[in-house]
Design a protein around this motif. Structure first.
Motif, PDB file in Angstrom:
ATOM      1  N   GLY A 101       0.793  -1.230   0.000  1.00 15.34           N
ATOM      2  CA  GLY A 101       0.000   0.000   0.000  1.00 15.34           C
ATOM      3  C   GLY A 101       0.823   1.277   0.000  1.00 15.34           C
ATOM      4  O   GLY A 101       0.271   2.373   0.107  1.00 15.34           O
ATOM      5  N   LYS A 102       2.145   1.169  -0.175  1.00 18.16           N
ATOM      6  CA  LYS A 102       3.014   2.355  -0.102  1.00 18.16           C
ATOM      7  C   LYS A 102       2.682   3.367  -1.203  1.00 18.16           C
ATOM      8  O   LYS A 102       2.546   4.562  -0.940  1.00 18.16           O
ATOM      9  CB  LYS A 102       4.505   1.937  -0.191  1.00 18.16           C
ATOM     10  CG  LYS A 102       4.935   0.938   0.867  1.00 18.16           C
ATOM     11  CD  LYS A 102       6.389   0.533   0.736  1.00 18.16           C
ATOM     12  CE  LYS A 102       6.782  -0.111  -0.584  1.00 18.16           C
ATOM     13  NZ  LYS A 102       6.110  -1.410  -0.850  1.00 18.16           N
ATOM     14  N   SER A 103       2.575   2.880  -2.431  1.00 21.50           N
ATOM     15  CA  SER A 103       2.282   3.807  -3.543  1.00 21.50           C
ATOM     16  C   SER A 103       0.885   4.401  -3.392  1.00 21.50           C
ATOM     17  O   SER A 103       0.685   5.591  -3.653  1.00 21.50           O
ATOM     18  CB  SER A 103       2.381   3.088  -4.892  1.00 21.50           C
ATOM     19  OG  SER A 103       3.716   2.716  -5.130  1.00 21.50           O
ATOM     20  N   THR A 104      -0.055   3.588  -2.964  1.00 21.63           N
ATOM     21  CA  THR A 104      -1.415   4.105  -2.773  1.00 21.63           C
ATOM     22  C   THR A 104      -1.416   5.194  -1.709  1.00 21.63           C
ATOM     23  O   THR A 104      -2.086   6.221  -1.859  1.00 21.63           O
ATOM     24  CB  THR A 104      -2.371   2.955  -2.387  1.00 21.63           C
ATOM     25  OG1 THR A 104      -2.296   1.953  -3.400  1.00 21.63           O
ATOM     26  CG2 THR A 104      -3.802   3.442  -2.250  1.00 21.63           C
ATOM     27  N   LEU A 105      -0.638   4.990  -0.659  1.00 23.32           N
ATOM     28  CA  LEU A 105      -0.528   6.018   0.387  1.00 23.32           C
ATOM     29  C   LEU A 105       0.000   7.325  -0.208  1.00 23.32           C
ATOM     30  O   LEU A 105      -0.575   8.395   0.006  1.00 23.32           O
ATOM     31  CB  LEU A 105       0.400   5.512   1.507  1.00 23.32           C
ATOM     32  CG  LEU A 105       0.756   6.523   2.589  1.00 23.32           C
ATOM     33  CD1 LEU A 105      -0.483   6.934   3.374  1.00 23.32           C
ATOM     34  CD2 LEU A 105       1.802   5.943   3.541  1.00 23.32           C
ATOM     35  N   LEU A 106       1.086   7.240  -0.971  1.00 19.31           N
ATOM     36  CA  LEU A 106       1.630   8.466  -1.582  1.00 19.31           C
ATOM     37  C   LEU A 106       0.637   9.078  -2.561  1.00 19.31           C
ATOM     38  O   LEU A 106       0.492  10.295  -2.629  1.00 19.31           O
ATOM     39  CB  LEU A 106       2.940   8.192  -2.326  1.00 19.31           C
ATOM     40  CG  LEU A 106       4.216   7.969  -1.529  1.00 19.31           C
ATOM     41  CD1 LEU A 106       5.434   8.250  -2.392  1.00 19.31           C
ATOM     42  CD2 LEU A 106       4.278   8.801  -0.270  1.00 19.31           C
ATOM     43  N   ARG A 107      -0.045   8.237  -3.322  1.00 20.48           N
ATOM     44  CA  ARG A 107      -1.007   8.759  -4.312  1.00 20.48           C
ATOM     45  C   ARG A 107      -2.187   9.444  -3.634  1.00 20.48           C
ATOM     46  O   ARG A 107      -2.697  10.439  -4.130  1.00 20.48           O
ATOM     47  CB  ARG A 107      -1.469   7.634  -5.249  1.00 20.48           C
ATOM     48  CG  ARG A 107      -0.345   7.159  -6.186  1.00 20.48           C
ATOM     49  CD  ARG A 107      -0.759   5.957  -7.036  1.00 20.48           C
ATOM     50  NE  ARG A 107      -1.900   6.256  -7.887  1.00 20.48           N
ATOM     51  CZ  ARG A 107      -1.832   6.912  -9.045  1.00 20.48           C
ATOM     52  NH1 ARG A 107      -0.658   7.306  -9.504  1.00 20.48           N
ATOM     53  NH2 ARG A 107      -2.920   7.150  -9.751  1.00 20.48           N
ATOM     54  N   CYS A 108      -2.587   8.930  -2.469  1.00 22.77           N
ATOM     55  CA  CYS A 108      -3.668   9.603  -1.724  1.00 22.77           C
ATOM     56  C   CYS A 108      -3.163  10.924  -1.137  1.00 22.77           C
ATOM     57  O   CYS A 108      -3.878  11.925  -1.130  1.00 22.77           O
ATOM     58  CB  CYS A 108      -4.196   8.702  -0.609  1.00 22.77           C
ATOM     59  SG  CYS A 108      -5.220   7.336  -1.218  1.00 22.77           S
ATOM     60  N   MET A 109      -1.915  10.929  -0.665  1.00 18.96           N
ATOM     61  CA  MET A 109      -1.385  12.166  -0.069  1.00 18.96           C
ATOM     62  C   MET A 109      -1.140  13.239  -1.120  1.00 18.96           C
ATOM     63  O   MET A 109      -1.115  14.432  -0.803  1.00 18.96           O
ATOM     64  CB  MET A 109      -0.091  11.873   0.699  1.00 18.96           C
ATOM     65  CG  MET A 109      -0.338  11.008   1.926  1.00 18.96           C
ATOM     66  SD  MET A 109       1.163  10.692   2.852  1.00 18.96           S
ATOM     67  CE  MET A 109       1.226  12.158   3.880  1.00 18.96           C
ATOM     68  N   THR A 110      -0.955  12.819  -2.365  1.00 17.03           N
ATOM     69  CA  THR A 110      -0.659  13.779  -3.428  1.00 17.03           C
ATOM     70  C   THR A 110      -1.864  13.989  -4.360  1.00 17.03           C
ATOM     71  O   THR A 110      -1.701  14.489  -5.481  1.00 17.03           O
ATOM     72  CB  THR A 110       0.570  13.326  -4.240  1.00 17.03           C
ATOM     73  OG1 THR A 110       0.343  12.001  -4.710  1.00 17.03           O
ATOM     74  CG2 THR A 110       1.827  13.349  -3.385  1.00 17.03           C
TER      75      THR A 110
END
Ligand code: ADP
Ligand code: MG
Length: 255
Positions: free
Chosen positions: A44-53
């Motif tokens: 879920g690391k990329s999803t986390l960054l994509r949600c934050m951005t």
């Protein structure tokens, strides 16, 4: 480093269909802080960054950049997003560097870097070009300004992508596995550029598989697996003395 949060994410949840990808993630990043995020693929690391951005929307939770509230739960507990104008303002506060550089292939290096500062931020041409050239010098890319991306090595392209993000004067930079697509000898140059930024107290959130880099550069390291933050701590603590079995098992792959 100060306690002022540059970006704050609270109780973030995100699913794709039946798959729950982020389960109640909270993350606050302070000014000048370097946060490393590690963990197995699919965690879920990329999803986390994509949600934050703002490249993905949260199902529920709260996201704020300083005093700008981007998303907040409504009465039904669903994330309600602020107006497009507020979202645009929030997007000016961060930069994002992906694994695959994502440069415009038909633009020169200089145009890749200056396009958004000129046309989105509408800053004066002289100032933007001076800033861009200074960044190219700092990234070890002097003399490349008229080249197009395919004329450069992957490591150079990634440094152009970092210069492009920095030319927007972001408050925080997000990196999603910035060296995963690079050969080891090209990786070093990119990591050194990020190390220099850390030494200058640039606020950064870095997803990486480079454990020794994370240990050296990050003030805080987060281990994510299965959509949750399993543990977090100082880089030395988490990487040298993980408390959780899942963290230990993951780190054992890197010894
Ligand atoms: P990581 O970056 O840690 O490898 P990701 O955030 O890319 O993890 O993926 C977490 C999970 O979410 C994976 O199971 C992935 O297949 C799924 N996923 C990510 N993006 C999407 C999407 N747009 N649609 C459906 N599933 C997705
Ligand atoms: Mg990823």
């Amino acid at each position: 480093m100060t306690d002022k949060p540059i970006v704050l994410l609270e109780q973030a949840k995100k699913s794709f269909g039946d798959a729950i990808v982020l389960k109640d993630i909270s993350l606050s990043v302070s000014q000048g802080e370097v946060v490393g995020i590690i963990g197995p693929s699919g965690g879920g690391k990329s999803t986390l960054l994509r949600c934050m951005t703002l490249l993905e929307t949260l199902d529920s939770g709260r996201l704020a950049y300083g005093d700008l509230i981007v998303a907040e739960n409504d009465a039904a507990g669903r994330a309600a997003y602020a107006s497009k104008a507020v979202q645009r303002e929030a997007k000016m506060r961060f930069g994002l560097v992906f694994q695959n550089f994502n440069l415009f292939p038909h633009y020169t290096v200089l145009k890749n870097i200056t396009d958004a500062p000129l046309h989105v931020q509408k800053r004066p041409k002289d100032e933007v070009f001076e800033h861009a050239r200074a960044l190219l010098g700092k990234m070890g890319l002097a003399g490349t300004e008229d080249k197009v991306p395919c004329e450069l090595s992957g490591g150079m392209q990634q440094r152009v992508a970092i210069a492009r993000a920095l030319c927007l004067n972001p408050e925080v930079l997000f990196f999603d596995e910035p060296t995963s697509a690079l050969d080891p000898e090209l990786t070093k140059d990119v990591l050194n550029v990020i190390r220099d930024l850390a030494a200058e107290h640039m606020t950064m959130v870095i997803v990486t598989h480079e454990m020794s880099f994370a240990r050296d550069v990050a003030d805080r390291v987060i281990f994510m697996d299965g959509g949750v933050i399993v543990e977090e701590g100082t880089a030395a603590d988490l990487i040298n003395n993980p408390r959780h079995e899942r963290t230990r098992a993951f780190l054992a792959n890197y010894e």
